[in-house]
Design a protein around this motif. Structure first.
Motif, PDB file in Angstrom:
ATOM      1  N   THR A 162      55.516  54.275 125.500  1.00 44.94           N
ATOM      2  CA  THR A 162      55.719  53.000 125.424  1.00 44.94           C
ATOM      3  C   THR A 162      56.230  52.173 126.468  1.00 44.94           C
ATOM      4  O   THR A 162      56.590  53.218 127.401  1.00 44.94           O
ATOM      5  N   LEU A 163      56.235  51.219 126.783  1.00 42.96           N
ATOM      6  CA  LEU A 163      56.169  50.585 127.866  1.00 42.96           C
ATOM      7  C   LEU A 163      56.994  49.211 127.953  1.00 42.96           C
ATOM      8  O   LEU A 163      57.234  48.531 126.876  1.00 42.96           O
ATOM      9  N   PHE A 164      58.359  49.435 128.743  1.00 43.73           N
ATOM     10  CA  PHE A 164      59.360  48.200 128.424  1.00 43.73           C
ATOM     11  C   PHE A 164      59.092  47.797 130.120  1.00 43.73           C
ATOM     12  O   PHE A 164      59.549  48.445 130.712  1.00 43.73           O
ATOM     13  N   VAL A 165      59.344  46.223 130.105  1.00 42.95           N
ATOM     14  CA  VAL A 165      59.546  45.797 130.653  1.00 42.95           C
ATOM     15  C   VAL A 165      60.241  44.712 130.998  1.00 42.95           C
ATOM     16  O   VAL A 165      60.665  43.594 130.011  1.00 42.95           O
ATOM     17  N   ARG A 166      61.138  45.057 132.378  1.00 43.86           N
ATOM     18  CA  ARG A 166      62.685  44.237 132.007  1.00 43.86           C
ATOM     19  C   ARG A 166      62.619  42.867 132.434  1.00 43.86           C
ATOM     20  O   ARG A 166      61.911  42.821 133.820  1.00 43.86           O
ATOM     21  N   LYS A 167      62.845  42.031 131.681  1.00 46.16           N
ATOM     22  CA  LYS A 167      62.189  40.097 131.171  1.00 46.16           C
ATOM     23  C   LYS A 167      63.315  39.778 132.022  1.00 46.16           C
ATOM     24  O   LYS A 167      64.130  38.564 132.617  1.00 46.16           O
ATOM     25  N   SER A 168      64.895  40.356 132.137  1.00 46.93           N
ATOM     26  CA  SER A 168      66.101  39.784 132.292  1.00 46.93           C
ATOM     27  C   SER A 168      67.071  40.453 132.681  1.00 46.93           C
ATOM     28  O   SER A 168      66.846  42.013 131.675  1.00 46.93           O
ATOM     29  N   GLU A 169      68.257  40.386 133.058  1.00 47.41           N
ATOM     30  CA  GLU A 169      69.450  41.356 132.777  1.00 47.41           C
ATOM     31  C   GLU A 169      70.133  41.840 131.235  1.00 47.41           C
ATOM     32  O   GLU A 169      69.582  43.394 131.173  1.00 47.41           O
ATOM     33  N   LYS A 170      69.354  41.190 130.385  1.00 48.97           N
ATOM     34  CA  LYS A 170      69.629  41.901 128.700  1.00 48.97           C
ATOM     35  C   LYS A 170      68.590  42.161 128.563  1.00 48.97           C
ATOM     36  O   LYS A 170      68.566  42.628 126.951  1.00 48.97           O
ATOM     37  N   GLU A 171      67.049  41.364 128.370  1.00 48.38           N
ATOM     38  CA  GLU A 171      66.054  41.469 128.235  1.00 48.38           C
ATOM     39  C   GLU A 171      65.416  42.086 128.327  1.00 48.38           C
ATOM     40  O   GLU A 171      64.996  42.123 129.540  1.00 48.38           O
ATOM     41  N   PHE A 172      64.393  42.998 127.303  1.00 47.57           N
ATOM     42  CA  PHE A 172      63.220  43.907 127.857  1.00 47.57           C
ATOM     43  C   PHE A 172      62.259  43.530 126.942  1.00 47.57           C
ATOM     44  O   PHE A 172      62.554  43.738 125.570  1.00 47.57           O
ATOM     45  N   GLU A 173      61.002  43.339 127.087  1.00 49.89           N
ATOM     46  CA  GLU A 173      59.738  43.861 126.050  1.00 49.89           C
ATOM     47  C   GLU A 173      59.157  44.862 126.384  1.00 49.89           C
ATOM     48  O   GLU A 173      59.478  45.498 127.144  1.00 49.89           O
ATOM     49  N   LYS A 174      59.023  44.992 125.108  1.00 48.52           N
ATOM     50  CA  LYS A 174      58.486  46.679 124.799  1.00 48.52           C
ATOM     51  C   LYS A 174      56.321  46.247 124.385  1.00 48.52           C
ATOM     52  O   LYS A 174      56.627  45.684 123.148  1.00 48.52           O
ATOM     53  N   LYS A 175      56.487  47.544 124.580  1.00 45.81           N
ATOM     54  CA  LYS A 175      54.923  47.639 124.040  1.00 45.81           C
ATOM     55  C   LYS A 175      54.282  49.249 123.829  1.00 45.81           C
ATOM     56  O   LYS A 175      55.502  49.922 124.737  1.00 45.81           O
ATOM     57  N   GLU A 176      53.311  48.763 123.053  1.00 47.82           N
ATOM     58  CA  GLU A 176      53.678  50.753 122.214  1.00 47.82           C
ATOM     59  C   GLU A 176      52.200  50.511 123.265  1.00 47.82           C
ATOM     60  O   GLU A 176      51.441  50.040 122.264  1.00 47.82           O
ATOM     61  N   PHE A 177      51.776  51.541 123.096  1.00 49.58           N
ATOM     62  CA  PHE A 177      50.802  52.387 122.821  1.00 49.58           C
ATOM     63  C   PHE A 177      49.844  53.792 122.343  1.00 49.58           C
ATOM     64  O   PHE A 177      50.402  53.358 121.253  1.00 49.58           O
ATOM     65  N   GLY A 178      49.043  54.753 122.805  1.00 45.23           N
ATOM     66  CA  GLY A 178      48.487  55.517 121.237  1.00 45.23           C
ATOM     67  C   GLY A 178      49.513  56.732 121.465  1.00 45.23           C
ATOM     68  O   GLY A 178      50.814  57.019 122.697  1.00 45.23           O
ATOM     69  N   SER A 179      49.378  58.027 120.761  1.00 45.12           N
ATOM     70  CA  SER A 179      50.396  58.827 120.477  1.00 45.12           C
ATOM     71  C   SER A 179      49.961  60.295 121.692  1.00 45.12           C
ATOM     72  O   SER A 179      48.382  60.232 122.361  1.00 45.12           O
TER      73      SER A 179
ATOM     74  N   PRO B  47      62.935  61.641 122.909  1.00 43.11           N
ATOM     75  CA  PRO B  47      63.338  61.943 121.952  1.00 43.11           C
ATOM     76  C   PRO B  47      64.429  60.788 121.141  1.00 43.11           C
ATOM     77  O   PRO B  47      63.833  59.410 120.412  1.00 43.11           O
ATOM     78  N   GLU B  48      64.909  59.811 122.087  1.00 48.25           N
ATOM     79  CA  GLU B  48      65.419  57.857 122.073  1.00 48.25           C
ATOM     80  C   GLU B  48      65.188  57.906 123.535  1.00 48.25           C
ATOM     81  O   GLU B  48      64.704  58.792 124.294  1.00 48.25           O
ATOM     82  N   VAL B  49      65.392  57.016 123.369  1.00 44.61           N
ATOM     83  CA  VAL B  49      65.234  55.829 125.394  1.00 44.61           C
ATOM     84  C   VAL B  49      66.457  56.309 125.805  1.00 44.61           C
ATOM     85  O   VAL B  49      67.180  55.236 125.258  1.00 44.61           O
ATOM     86  N   PRO B  50      66.823  56.573 126.933  1.00 45.22           N
ATOM     87  CA  PRO B  50      68.212  56.991 127.516  1.00 45.22           C
ATOM     88  C   PRO B  50      67.964  55.401 128.691  1.00 45.22           C
ATOM     89  O   PRO B  50      67.691  54.787 128.789  1.00 45.22           O
ATOM     90  N   ARG B  51      69.577  54.727 127.728  1.00 38.98           N
ATOM     91  CA  ARG B  51      70.251  53.853 127.966  1.00 38.98           C
ATOM     92  C   ARG B  51      70.009  53.448 129.792  1.00 38.98           C
ATOM     93  O   ARG B  51      69.640  52.382 130.019  1.00 38.98           O
ATOM     94  N   ALA B  52      70.120  55.106 130.038  1.00 39.77           N
ATOM     95  CA  ALA B  52      70.588  54.825 132.034  1.00 39.77           C
ATOM     96  C   ALA B  52      69.332  54.703 132.674  1.00 39.77           C
ATOM     97  O   ALA B  52      69.387  53.554 133.604  1.00 39.77           O
ATOM     98  N   LEU B  53      68.297  54.618 131.844  1.00 39.63           N
ATOM     99  CA  LEU B  53      67.240  54.590 132.676  1.00 39.63           C
ATOM    100  C   LEU B  53      66.291  53.066 132.587  1.00 39.63           C
ATOM    101  O   LEU B  53      66.191  52.261 133.273  1.00 39.63           O
ATOM    102  N   LEU B  54      67.180  52.327 131.146  1.00 38.95           N
ATOM    103  CA  LEU B  54      66.134  50.448 130.982  1.00 38.95           C
ATOM    104  C   LEU B  54      67.407  49.901 132.301  1.00 38.95           C
ATOM    105  O   LEU B  54      67.145  49.195 132.938  1.00 38.95           O
ATOM    106  N   SER B  55      69.068  50.562 132.625  1.00 40.68           N
ATOM    107  CA  SER B  55      69.617  49.650 133.132  1.00 40.68           C
ATOM    108  C   SER B  55      69.433  50.154 134.814  1.00 40.68           C
ATOM    109  O   SER B  55      70.059  49.005 135.285  1.00 40.68           O
ATOM    110  N   GLN B  56      68.132  50.622 135.189  1.00 40.65           N
ATOM    111  CA  GLN B  56      67.807  51.031 136.777  1.00 40.65           C
ATOM    112  C   GLN B  56      67.108  50.268 137.237  1.00 40.65           C
ATOM    113  O   GLN B  56      65.825  49.947 137.790  1.00 40.65           O
ATOM    114  N   LEU B  57      66.514  49.501 135.733  1.00 36.87           N
ATOM    115  CA  LEU B  57      64.945  48.676 136.664  1.00 36.87           C
ATOM    116  C   LEU B  57      65.417  47.295 137.221  1.00 36.87           C
ATOM    117  O   LEU B  57      66.595  46.449 136.299  1.00 36.87           O
ATOM    118  N   LYS B  58      64.770  47.130 137.894  1.00 39.74           N
ATOM    119  CA  LYS B  58      64.640  45.690 138.210  1.00 39.74           C
ATOM    120  C   LYS B  58      64.446  44.498 137.923  1.00 39.74           C
ATOM    121  O   LYS B  58      63.708  45.087 136.586  1.00 39.74           O
TER     122      LYS B  58
END
Ligand code: SAH
Length: 213
Positions: A185-202, A157-168
């Motif tokens: 949805t794809l999140f790529v971790r660009k730096s400690e605080k920045e994430f690039e987000k891309k959306e694909f199909g349903s 239902p929403e993106v768990p914060r914990a998962l983003l914080s556990q990415l290299k």
């Protein structure tokens, strides 16, 4: 628990069907050609194993559609030895695909029956994930973080914060987001605080359930 020439023929065909739908990563297609999906299903569904469809695996859960597994895996971009966290072990099919790509896999399942049967199944099949964990994937796996990739195989239902914080840095989170229908949805971790987000199909997944304790 037999794998026959006929099964292999059907798998080759399934890989062609998935390729025709737009999957180009040869390693992912090779995984579909190789992994005996019929053994991950109840034998009563064996005839359906090599159709490009999701199926019930008990406990109200499903084995994801092969195209969906391929799509998510392609987005994850698994390099050899990549450290990958999977949320939602289910039948173990997605886990087997990741292992075929030579990833080090940590997988979490919150449904105890499925956890137990799938863990035994991995042993029987000599599939060797690093860890098969009974627990709530919402929290990720902080003790093993950071990960090169995290794949969620249930609708969040929403993106768990914990998962983003556990990415290299450079790591990728592939997660279907939504309630009735999910946007891949794809999140790529660009730096400690920045994430690039891309959306694909349903897509449609069973829900990612949060344990309220
Ligand atoms: N990867 C699986 C897909 C199974 S369906 C396969 O290839 O078969 C999604 C799975 O996510 C279900 O088994 C469900 O029990 C599990 N799940 C749901 N919420 C979860 C959570 N919070 N933590 C871990 N697993 C969860």
């Amino acid at each position: 628990m037999k794998d026959t020439l006929k099964h292999r023929g059907m798998r080759k065909n399934l890989a062609e069907v998935v390729a025709a739908k737009g999957i180009t990563d040869q390693k992912v297609l090779d995984a579909i050609k190789t992994i005996p999906r019929h053994l991950f299903l109840d034998s009563s569904f064996e005839d359906h194993a090599y159709q490009d469809k999701a199926f019930p695996i008990g406990a109200d859960q499903t084995i994801s559609q092969p195209y969906t597994v391929a799509f998510q895996t392609e987005l994850l971009k698994v390099g050899p030895n990549a450290k990958i966290l999977e949320i939602g072990t289910g039948s173990g099919y997605q886990t087997a695909v990741l292992l075929h790509l030579r990833a080090k896999v940590y997988t979490i399942e919150r449904q105890s029956e499925l956890f137990k049967t799938t863990r035994l199944f991995f042993n029987k099949m000599h599939y060797r994930p690093k860890k098969v964990i009974f627990g709530d994937g919402y929290k990720g796996l902080p003790q093993e973080a950071p990960f090169d990739g995290i794949i969620v195989t249930a609708g969040a239902p929403e993106v768990p914060r914990a998962l983003l914080s556990q990415l290299k840095i450079g790591g990728r989170l592939v997660i279907p987001v939504g309630v009735d229908e999910q946007i891949m949805t794809l999140f790529v971790r660009k730096s400690e605080k920045e994430f690039e987000k891309k959306e694909f199909g349903s897509f449609r997944f069973v829900p990612l359930l949060e344990d309220k304790n």
